[in-house]
Enzyme design. Structure first.
Site, PDB file in Angstrom:
ATOM      1  N   SER A 130       0.798  -1.237   0.000  1.00 37.34           N
ATOM      2  CA  SER A 130       0.000   0.000   0.000  1.00 37.34           C
ATOM      3  C   SER A 130       0.822   1.274   0.000  1.00 37.34           C
ATOM      4  CB  SER A 130      -0.970   0.024   1.176  1.00 37.34           C
ATOM      5  OG  SER A 130      -1.897  -0.976   1.014  1.00 37.34           O
ATOM      6  N   ASP A 176      -6.676  -0.233   3.094  1.00 38.63           N
ATOM      7  CA  ASP A 176      -5.293   0.255   3.074  1.00 38.63           C
ATOM      8  C   ASP A 176      -5.175   1.580   3.827  1.00 38.63           C
ATOM      9  OD1 ASP A 176      -5.163  -1.901   1.427  1.00 38.63           O
ATOM     10  OD2 ASP A 176      -4.946  -0.759  -0.419  1.00 38.63           O
TER      11      ASP A 176
END
Ligand code: GLA
Length: 391
Positions: A130, A176
């Site tokens: 991420s 995320d």
């Protein structure tokens, strides 16, 4: 926080590029997804953690309305009107930040001044850790602070998700960004994506996590992710019609209900939906196991999760399967699975702390025997979430 050297490099490059120091610096970490795969946009549960790799975003105000934004790794700069950013085809990296600028404008009103900004981090790109959420969350925190605003954590996460959905074209869930902002040191984050509650869950101190980056292509923007999401939504509509109780997302469907009804569904919708439904049950079981301190049983759930990805969701790949298969035979390893969207990227491995170093070496060489070169194995620590660090 990543090593101070990343911050020092950013500050030096900022001064060299813009001839002054930033007024604000924010930091946001990447994340590991430990259990609960593709459950976030199905309103389900995930256990994840912010990690000790992340992105710093530095900014200073300008007197005119221009925004200048530099990617500190490639030292490429784009310029745009701060009050009217437009999507860029050639510098697609800038769209993550432009989306945040536009959404901050919607929230706080059009800015009356532009800014000079630069970002730099150490989350490996395309690794499934991420890096884009780290960029979005650090940009939002820094640019909001530059405008004298401080936003609630959940709003930062949702704004980052919208930037990714609307400006980068990935219909990702909130995982995320939520992991990046709600992360806590030495704890996992238990997320409920229906109620948007995020709680820390501690785990036994004698275990830790390794990330194995396969460098296989991470195909999220290629549509495979969006296609899986569509299948899940279609399956939820099937269950809403078939079950006697309300179903607004796959979160509302139990494994027993799936078992009873999947024969009446479109075959591929049935297969895909099995994954998030099973994952939700594994996350809830996993939280209990961590409370009891049973890391070995928790690790077995991680292996089951990977098997479900491989067979039902088909978001694994030979490289990820190879890491997980190798992990089963490495002393001290308790569990392993793919982490994040899938289709490449990284696998997360749960290992006894005392065996972590030898396990990392064993995994890298098992991978090299199969693919010719080792995967990149690093120990990651569960860390504090995004925050303003200066200004
Ligand atoms: C990616 C997405 C998240 C989540 C995971 C899979 O990381 O960005 O929203 O869906 O995949 O769990």
């Amino acid at each position: 926080m990543p090593s101070e050297s990343v911050l020092s490099e950013l500050l030096a490059k900022f001064a060299a590029t813009y001839g002054r120091d930033p007024a604000v610096v924010a930091y946001a970490p990447g994340r590991i997804e430990v259990l609960g795969n593709h459950t976030d946009y199905n309103e389900g549960y995930v256990l994840s953690a912010a990690i000790d790799y992340g992105t710093f975003f530095a900014a200073a105000p300008r007197d005119d309305g221009t925004a200048r934004l530099t990617a500190g790794d490639i030292m490429e700069t784009v310029e745009f009107p701060a009050a009217a950013p437009e999507r860029s085809e050639s510098a697609s990296w800038s769209n993550y930040v432009k989306g945040c600028v536009a959404l901050l404008g919607d929230r706080l009103g059009p800015p009356d001044r532009g800014f000079d900004a630069m970002f730099l981090g150490n989350v490996p790109l395309g690794s499934g850790l991420s890096s884009s959420a780290a960029l979005e969350c650090s940009a939002i925190l820094a640019l909001a602070r530059l405008r004298g605003a401080s936003l609630p954590k959940l709003d930062v996460a949702k704004m980052g998700q919208r930037a990714e959905n609307e400006w980068a074209g990935v219909k990702c869930g909130l995982l995320d960004q939520a992991s990046s902002v709600f992360g806590e040191k030495d704890a996992l984050v238990m997320s409920d994506f229906r109620t948007c509650e995020f709680k820390p869950v501690s785990f036994p101190p004698d275990v830790c996590f390794l990330m194995c980056n396969t460098h296989a292509k991470h195909a999220l923007v290629d549509g495979a992710y969006n296609e899986r999401r569509d299948r899940c939504e279609r399956a939820a509509r099937f269950f809403a019609a078939a079950l006697p109780h309300p179903v607004s997302a796959l979160r509302d469907v139990s494994w027993d209900e799936w078992t009873e009804h999947h024969g009446d569904m479109d075959e591929l919708d049935a297969k895909r939906s099995a994954h998030p439904i099973g994952e939700d049950e594994r996350v809830l079981a996993g939280v209990e196991l961590l409370r009891e301190g049973d890391a070995a049983a928790f690790g077995r759930l991680m292996f089951e999760s990977h098997e479900s990805s491989r067979t039902y969701f088909e978001n694994s790949c030979p490289e990820l399967d190879a890491v997980v298969d190798a992990a089963r035979g490495v002393p001290g390893v308790l569990g392993a699975r793919l982490s994040g969207g899938g289709f490449g990227g990284s696998a997360v491995v749960l290992v006894e702390r005392r065996a972590a170093e030898t396990a990392a070496a064993a995994l890298a060489s098992a991978y090299a025997r199969r693919f010719g070169s080792p995967c990149d194995v690093r120990a990651v620590s569960c860390s504090e979430g995004a925050r303003v660090v200066r200004g």
